[in-house]
Design a protein around this motif. Structure first.
Motif, PDB file in Angstrom:
ATOM      1  N   ALA A  44      18.271   3.547 -14.540  1.00  0.00           N
ATOM      2  CA  ALA A  44      18.003   3.038 -15.895  1.00  0.00           C
ATOM      3  C   ALA A  44      19.242   3.157 -16.772  1.00  0.00           C
ATOM      4  O   ALA A  44      19.469   2.314 -17.645  1.00  0.00           O
TER       5      ALA A  44
ATOM      6  N   ARG B  52      11.474   2.884 -28.781  1.00  0.00           N
ATOM      7  CA  ARG B  52      12.909   2.856 -29.055  1.00  0.00           C
ATOM      8  C   ARG B  52      13.344   1.447 -29.430  1.00  0.00           C
ATOM      9  O   ARG B  52      12.989   0.482 -28.755  1.00  0.00           O
TER      10      ARG B  52
ATOM     11  N   SER C  22      16.112   7.499 -13.480  1.00  0.00           N
ATOM     12  CA  SER C  22      16.824   7.698 -14.748  1.00  0.00           C
ATOM     13  C   SER C  22      18.281   7.286 -14.616  1.00  0.00           C
ATOM     14  O   SER C  22      18.870   6.748 -15.556  1.00  0.00           O
TER      15      SER C  22
ATOM     16  N   LEU D 124      15.210  -1.066 -26.834  1.00  0.00           N
ATOM     17  CA  LEU D 124      14.593  -1.508 -25.579  1.00  0.00           C
ATOM     18  C   LEU D 124      14.593  -3.028 -25.489  1.00  0.00           C
ATOM     19  O   LEU D 124      14.374  -3.726 -26.468  1.00  0.00           O
TER      20      LEU D 124
ATOM     21  N   ARG E 296      16.573  -0.852 -20.574  1.00  0.00           N
ATOM     22  CA  ARG E 296      15.487  -0.604 -19.626  1.00  0.00           C
ATOM     23  C   ARG E 296      15.264   0.899 -19.492  1.00  0.00           C
ATOM     24  O   ARG E 296      16.203   1.674 -19.537  1.00  0.00           O
ATOM     25  N   THR E 297      14.029   1.280 -19.275  1.00  0.00           N
ATOM     26  CA  THR E 297      13.714   2.696 -19.124  1.00  0.00           C
ATOM     27  C   THR E 297      13.454   3.029 -17.667  1.00  0.00           C
ATOM     28  O   THR E 297      13.143   2.142 -16.862  1.00  0.00           O
ATOM     29  N   ASP E 298      13.563   4.304 -17.382  1.00  0.00           N
ATOM     30  CA  ASP E 298      13.320   4.731 -15.998  1.00  0.00           C
ATOM     31  C   ASP E 298      11.891   4.399 -15.571  1.00  0.00           C
ATOM     32  O   ASP E 298      11.646   3.959 -14.453  1.00  0.00           O
TER      33      ASP E 298
ATOM     34  N   ILE F  61      10.611   7.001 -25.976  1.00  0.00           N
ATOM     35  CA  ILE F  61      11.623   6.597 -25.007  1.00  0.00           C
ATOM     36  C   ILE F  61      11.209   5.345 -24.238  1.00  0.00           C
ATOM     37  O   ILE F  61      12.021   4.460 -24.001  1.00  0.00           O
ATOM     38  N   ASN F  62       9.965   5.286 -23.886  1.00  0.00           N
ATOM     39  CA  ASN F  62       9.538   4.185 -23.015  1.00  0.00           C
ATOM     40  C   ASN F  62       9.023   2.957 -23.762  1.00  0.00           C
ATOM     41  O   ASN F  62       8.890   1.896 -23.159  1.00  0.00           O
TER      42      ASN F  62
END
Length: 326
Positions: free
Chosen positions: A93, A62, A90, A65, A99-101, A58-59
């Motif tokens: 985001a 992915r 979250s 992103l 962009r990720t949290d 996820i961070n």
DNA sequence: AAGGATATCAACCGCAGAACC
DNA sequence: AGGTTCTGCGGTTGATATCCT
């Protein structure tokens, strides 16, 4: 409630991921898709715990992103969203595509906090640093705020009785004293729609859901559920609490200084004053979702190119049924 | 050049709700 | 109904990079 450890810690790697581990994870998810994180490491031949795999994917891994530095526009959007949502990374985001949290959280703590402090703004409260909380409700500005807010509560009916079409409009502009009016609604929406559901944290951040964005005026109109929803409730829930109508957040009015043309919506579709009907889901970049009820998008182009699911309409955190731009 | 201070950010941790059995 | 598992969240940590003296 007892629970077993998420993995056999003795047999898992920790710390930085190697290229090989990344490749294995990417290959596995490409072949089998996301999910089943607990069993994924074993299936993918990784000596990692499922949570670690999920986080890495996820961070970092992915494909959608964005990476790279945050733009000035993203900065300002984060600040505005944080002023409304608090540390709900979250959710923030979810409105910043790519962009990720975690990324936003880090960016906030390392850059934006300092940026706001340099501007003389308390990053926690989004108020001037020297504007202490106790004085807020007594200074002249606060008095004006209270007055303005009261004027902005446009309640068409004094109660939320069953069967009426009560609508309460709450403007987030100068809305500090009425935070409690929307607190319950937002909390309710959040607790129903937040994937992980974290009421503990919602409680902590809700008091911050108040106006701190001078150029973004969010109005919430609270009214009883839509007719179709009442029908749904009646049919699907035999134990419905019919004596209690859960207030619904019905409208969000975006008062942006630079957007004066109205965009009124109702239900899933919305109409410009000219009568042009657009799909609400499409207009918000979720045309491929279940919310989308049409086959065309605004201006014939994919609105997803905007990338923004502003205020959680994608994630459903704030499930507004209509949106009005003034 | 050395090493201490500070900044950055990937990764971990614990918690809690949802889902499942 | 209640226990267990899964998942996702926000806070925190720690390794590394960069800056400063």
């Amino acid at each position: 409630m007892g629970r077993s450890p998420c993995c056999e810690k003795a047999h898992t790697n920790k710390g930085a991921w190697t290229k090989e581990e990344d490749d294995r994870l990417i290959a596995y998810i490409r072949a089998h898709g996301e999910g089943c994180w607990r069993s994924l490491p074993k299936a993918a031949g990784l000596l990692r715990c499922g949570k670690s795999c999920r986080l890495r994917w996820i961070n970092y891994l992915r494909p959608d992103l964005k990476r790279g530095n945050f733009t000035e526009e993203e900065d300002e959007l984060i600040i505005k969203l944080h002023s409304l949502l608090g540390n709900k990374w979250s959710l923030i985001a979810g409105r910043l595509p790519g962009r990720t949290d975690n990324e936003i959280k880090n960016y906030w703590n390392t850059h934006i906090r300092r940026k706001l402090l340099n501007r003389g703004i308390d990053p926690a409260t989004h108020r001037p640093v020297n504007d202490n909380p106790t004085s807020h409700h007594t200074n002249t500005n606060a008095t004006a705020t209270t007055t303005a807010t009261a004027a902005n509560i446009n309640n068409n009916n004094s109660s939320l009785d069953v069967g009426t079409t009560t609508t309460t409009t709450i403007s987030f502009a100068n809305a500090t004293p009425i935070t409690h009016l929307v607190k319950e609604e937002v909390e309710d929406e959040a607790k129903h729609n937040s994937d992980g559901g974290d009421r503990r944290k919602i409680k902590n951040t809700l008091p911050e859901i108040q106006e701190r964005c001078p150029d973004l005026n969010l109005e919430l109109r609270i009214s009883p559920p839509h007719h179709h929803q009442q029908q749904q409730n009646n049919s699907s829930s035999s134990s419905s609490s019919s004596s209690y109508i859960q207030p619904q957040i019905q409208h969000v009015n975006f008062h942006h200084h630079h957007h004066q043309q109205p965009l009124k919506t109702g239900g899933r579709t919305s109409s410009f004053p000219s009568g042009t009907t657009i799909c609400f889901a499409c207009s918000l970049g979720i045309e491929n979702s279940k919310e989308c009820s049409c086959t065309t998008s605004l201006n014939g182009t994919s609105s997803s190119s905007t990338g923004y699911d502003f205020l959680g309409l994608k994630t459903g955190v704030l499930d507004y049924r209509s949106l009005e731009m003034k």
